[in-house]
Design a protein around this motif. Structure first.
Motif, PDB file in Angstrom:
ATOM      1  N   VAL A  95       0.839  -1.200   0.000  1.00 30.62           N
ATOM      2  CA  VAL A  95       0.000   0.000   0.000  1.00 30.62           C
ATOM      3  C   VAL A  95       0.875   1.251   0.000  1.00 30.62           C
ATOM      4  N   GLY A  96       1.938   1.248   0.779  1.00 30.66           N
ATOM      5  CA  GLY A  96       2.853   2.389   0.802  1.00 30.66           C
ATOM      6  C   GLY A  96       3.503   2.624  -0.548  1.00 30.66           C
ATOM      7  N   LEU A  97       3.928   1.545  -1.210  1.00 36.08           N
ATOM      8  CA  LEU A  97       4.543   1.695  -2.530  1.00 36.08           C
ATOM      9  C   LEU A  97       3.557   2.237  -3.556  1.00 36.08           C
ATOM     10  N   VAL A  98       2.331   1.728  -3.547  1.00 34.18           N
ATOM     11  CA  VAL A  98       1.332   2.181  -4.524  1.00 34.18           C
ATOM     12  C   VAL A  98       0.946   3.635  -4.266  1.00 34.18           C
ATOM     13  N   LEU A  99       0.649   3.977  -3.004  1.00 34.81           N
ATOM     14  CA  LEU A  99       0.281   5.364  -2.693  1.00 34.81           C
ATOM     15  C   LEU A  99       1.438   6.328  -2.954  1.00 34.81           C
ATOM     16  N   GLY A 100       2.643   5.915  -2.619  1.00 34.83           N
ATOM     17  CA  GLY A 100       3.808   6.759  -2.887  1.00 34.83           C
ATOM     18  C   GLY A 100       4.025   6.968  -4.370  1.00 34.83           C
ATOM     19  N   ALA A 101       3.873   5.908  -5.163  1.00 30.83           N
ATOM     20  CA  ALA A 101       4.062   6.038  -6.619  1.00 30.83           C
ATOM     21  C   ALA A 101       2.982   6.919  -7.235  1.00 30.83           C
ATOM     22  N   LEU A 102       1.730   6.753  -6.770  1.00 26.94           N
ATOM     23  CA  LEU A 102       0.656   7.599  -7.297  1.00 26.94           C
ATOM     24  C   LEU A 102       0.870   9.069  -6.926  1.00 26.94           C
ATOM     25  N   THR A 103       1.284   9.325  -5.697  1.00 28.70           N
ATOM     26  CA  THR A 103       1.527  10.694  -5.267  1.00 28.70           C
ATOM     27  C   THR A 103       2.705  11.297  -6.018  1.00 28.70           C
ATOM     28  N   MET A 104       3.746  10.496  -6.250  1.00 26.23           N
ATOM     29  CA  MET A 104       4.907  10.986  -7.005  1.00 26.23           C
ATOM     30  C   MET A 104       4.525  11.355  -8.433  1.00 26.23           C
TER      31      MET A 104
END
Length: 95
Positions: A34-43
């Protein structure tokens, strides 16, 4: 008569990986993903630095949450501070 072989049944203990036991291993993996997906989307949508902070915050926060939940026990337990008196009919009276 077929020969009998010893069957290894394990140690009957939960699986342990990096300090996480049993179902909390899956919780940790879930928070990482979840952290990787949310971080990638925010980036990609907002800002690279904000995405990096979201990624680190989700992963660290999720793993800390998992560690604190693991300290409470592998299974959820309700801990009541009330005193229960059971009569012979099976009804509870809370004091």
């Amino acid at each position: 008569m077929p020969p009998k072989f010893a069957v290894y049944k394990g140690l009957q203990k939960p699986l342990i990986f990096k300090g996480f036991k049993g179902k909390f291993i899956y919780w940790g993996i879930g928070f990482l993903l979840v952290g990787l997906v949310l971080g990638a989307l925010t980036m990609s949508l907002i800002n690279m630095w904000l995405g990096a902070m979201v990624l680190i915050g989700c992963i660290v926060g999720g793993l800390l949450f998992t560690a604190t939940r693991q300290k409470k026990g592998l299974h959820l337990k309700t801990r009541s501070s009330a005193i229960y008196i059971l009569n012979h009919y099976g009804r509870k009276k809370i004091i």
